[in-house]
Design an enzyme around this catalytic site. Structure first.
Site, PDB file in Angstrom:
ATOM      1  N   TYR A 167      23.782  23.354  26.915  1.00 11.76           N
ATOM      2  CA  TYR A 167      23.232  24.579  26.323  1.00 11.76           C
ATOM      3  C   TYR A 167      23.548  24.663  24.827  1.00 11.76           C
ATOM      4  O   TYR A 167      24.679  24.390  24.405  1.00 11.76           O
ATOM      5  CB  TYR A 167      23.838  25.811  26.998  1.00 11.76           C
ATOM      6  CG  TYR A 167      23.233  26.159  28.329  1.00 11.76           C
ATOM      7  CD1 TYR A 167      21.865  26.449  28.445  1.00 11.76           C
ATOM      8  CD2 TYR A 167      24.015  26.208  29.466  1.00 11.76           C
ATOM      9  CE1 TYR A 167      21.321  26.784  29.669  1.00 11.76           C
ATOM     10  CE2 TYR A 167      23.473  26.547  30.698  1.00 11.76           C
ATOM     11  CZ  TYR A 167      22.114  26.832  30.790  1.00 11.76           C
ATOM     12  OH  TYR A 167      21.582  27.163  32.004  1.00 11.76           O
TER      13      TYR A 167
ATOM     14  N   LYS B  96      50.499  40.185  43.308  1.00  8.49           N
ATOM     15  CA  LYS B  96      49.294  40.908  42.884  1.00  8.49           C
ATOM     16  C   LYS B  96      48.203  39.917  42.485  1.00  8.49           C
ATOM     17  O   LYS B  96      48.491  38.732  42.231  1.00  8.49           O
ATOM     18  CB  LYS B  96      49.639  41.831  41.712  1.00  8.49           C
ATOM     19  CG  LYS B  96      50.199  41.096  40.491  1.00  8.49           C
ATOM     20  CD  LYS B  96      50.778  42.055  39.465  1.00  8.49           C
ATOM     21  CE  LYS B  96      51.326  41.283  38.268  1.00  8.49           C
ATOM     22  NZ  LYS B  96      52.015  42.146  37.315  1.00  8.49           N
TER      23      LYS B  96
HETATM   24  C1  PLP Z   1      53.220  41.422  36.998  1.00 11.42           C
HETATM   25  C2  PLP Z   1      54.491  42.160  37.009  1.00 11.42           C
HETATM   26  C3  PLP Z   1      55.702  41.490  37.220  1.00 11.42           C
HETATM   27  C4  PLP Z   1      55.801  39.977  37.231  1.00 11.42           C
HETATM   28  O1  PLP Z   1      55.743  39.530  35.895  1.00 11.42           O
HETATM   29  P1  PLP Z   1      55.809  37.982  35.497  1.00 11.42           P
HETATM   30  O2  PLP Z   1      55.755  37.999  34.011  1.00 11.42           O
HETATM   31  O3  PLP Z   1      54.598  37.328  36.082  1.00 11.42           O
HETATM   32  O4  PLP Z   1      57.068  37.439  36.045  1.00 11.42           O
HETATM   33  C5  PLP Z   1      56.843  42.240  37.360  1.00 11.42           C
HETATM   34  N1  PLP Z   1      56.805  43.600  37.272  1.00 11.42           N
HETATM   35  C6  PLP Z   1      55.666  44.281  37.041  1.00 11.42           C
HETATM   36  C7  PLP Z   1      55.694  45.760  36.919  1.00 11.42           C
HETATM   37  C8  PLP Z   1      54.475  43.587  36.877  1.00 11.42           C
HETATM   38  O5  PLP Z   1      53.344  44.254  36.627  1.00 11.42           O
END
Ligand code: PLP
Length: 359
Positions: A253, A42
């Site tokens: 800045y 993702k």
């Molecule tokens: C993002 C996510 C993961 C992965 O989690 P990590 O902490 O990055 O290993 C797994 N399951 C779900 C439902 C997630 O949203």
């Protein structure tokens, strides 16, 4: 043409992503899990490129991917072709995928009813059972109210849950969630289970399909222990100007940084628009040929100024490591008051991306 590319490259930030290290991390996590794991890609593969990361993982034997949003699922399917499961954590309405073969994660009773009434999908569905995150997924009462076998016709592939506190050494919620999940999943005796994220896997929580994200990208899944993962990325940004300023001169800045001595300032070509967080103003560090150069003043949109007084002979074109093996996303996050996930997913789109270590 070649010359132009060289000039452009010399003056732009470069993000080097080691797909070999990503694959090695995936194998490390799978060995640790002792059962199959997915690839969580993702947010454009935690900022490092969903398509190249997924292709590398698929080449290593990964058959299941998770994305957050429907549009990410469509793009990933185009990139990796048919075959592997692509599950969409945020779900989508029945029929929306127009043949892409995406697998929705059903988070609400309404999702369940809609998919149970839809024509059977080859890509099946995943049912998300909440066990204590209180964000997505059916509550225990909603699960208990489901008609028996309601998702059989939709092709139920997994039941899953998500852990809220596994990145803590011994938060009792982790074991409690695992117990609640085991109980809730017993209502689906023939359905494989998907339980743990990276940190959960390193707590020894196993299931038919682990869902590691951060560890594969080199973030420490066990913050209370040394990082067992390999670093996978390196961001270097070129110096585009140097100047000498006398003691007492303000820089940047807001004139928030004032030279305490006669100083050398190097300006480099990245800023908060590239995801280098503004909260790192006068806190972050650049590394030039192994030497530390503290940030002098505020991070601007496109520029950062460094105090290079103690580093002899810094030149235009010298490359500064802002995030990488010498200064990990976790370390940068600690300085910025955030987590490595945010450092990675903030990485901007203006960097030249170079993938190394691919099979
Ligand atoms: C993002 C996510 C993961 C992965 O989690 P990590 O902490 O990055 O290993 C797994 N399951 C779900 C439902 C997630 O949203």
């Amino acid at each position: 043409m070649a010359t132009m590319t060289t000039i452009e490259d010399a003056l732009s930030g470069e993000l080097e992503i080691d797909l070999g290290a990503i694959v090695a991390n995936w194998h490390t996590v799978r060995n640790r899990h002792g059962a199959d794991i997915a690839g969580v890609v993702k947010a454009d593969g935690y900022g490092l490129g969903a398509a190249p990361v997924a292709l590398a993982l698929a080449g290593a034997g990964c058959r299941h991917f998770f994305v957050a949003q429907f549009s990410e699922g469509l793009a990933l399917r185009r990139a990796i072709g048919p075959g592997p499961m692509i599950a969409v954590l945020g779900g989508f309405p029945p029929g929306a995928d127009e043949g892409a073969g995406l697998t929705p994660v059903l988070n609400t009773p309404q999702d369940v009813a809609a998919w149970a009434a839809a024509p059977r999908q080859n890509a099946g569905v995943i049912l998300h059972l909440d066990t204590g995150m209180e964000r997505l997924g059916l509550s225990p009462a909603e699960r208990a109210a489901l008609p028996p076998g309601v998702l059989d016709s939709a092709g139920l592939r997994y039941v899953m849950t998500h852990l809220a506190c596994a990145d803590e050494q011994d938060n009792p919620l982790t074991a409690l969630q695992a117990r609640r999940f085991a109980e809730a999943a017993d209502a689906f005796p023939d359905t494989p289970r998907s339980l743990a994220n990276s940190a959960g896997i390193f707590h020894g929580l196993t299931s038919d399909l682990g869902r590691p994200g951060c560890a594969v990208y080199g973030i420490n899944p066990t913050p209370w222990l040394p990082n067992p993962m390999r670093q996978v990325m390196r961001l270097t940004v070129p110096v585009i100007q140097t100047r000498s300023v006398p003691a007492g001169t303000p820089v940047g800045y807001g004139a928030t940084w004032i030279a305490k001595r006669d100083s050398q300032i190097a300006t480099i070509a990245a800023g908060y628009a590239d995801g280098y967080l503004r909260s790192l103003s006068s806190r972050g560090v650049g590394i030039i040929a192994g030497s530390l150069a503290p940030l002098a003043g505020r991070v601007s949109m496109d520029l950062i100024t460094l105090d290079v007084t103690d580093i002899p002979n810094v030149q235009i074109g010298d490359r500064v490591e802002l995030i990488g093996p010498q200064q990990t996303p976790d370390a940068v996050a600690a300085l910025a008051g955030t987590i490595g996930y945010e450092v990675l997913t903030s990485l901007g789109s203006r960097y030249r991306r170079r993938y190394i270590g691919a099979a």
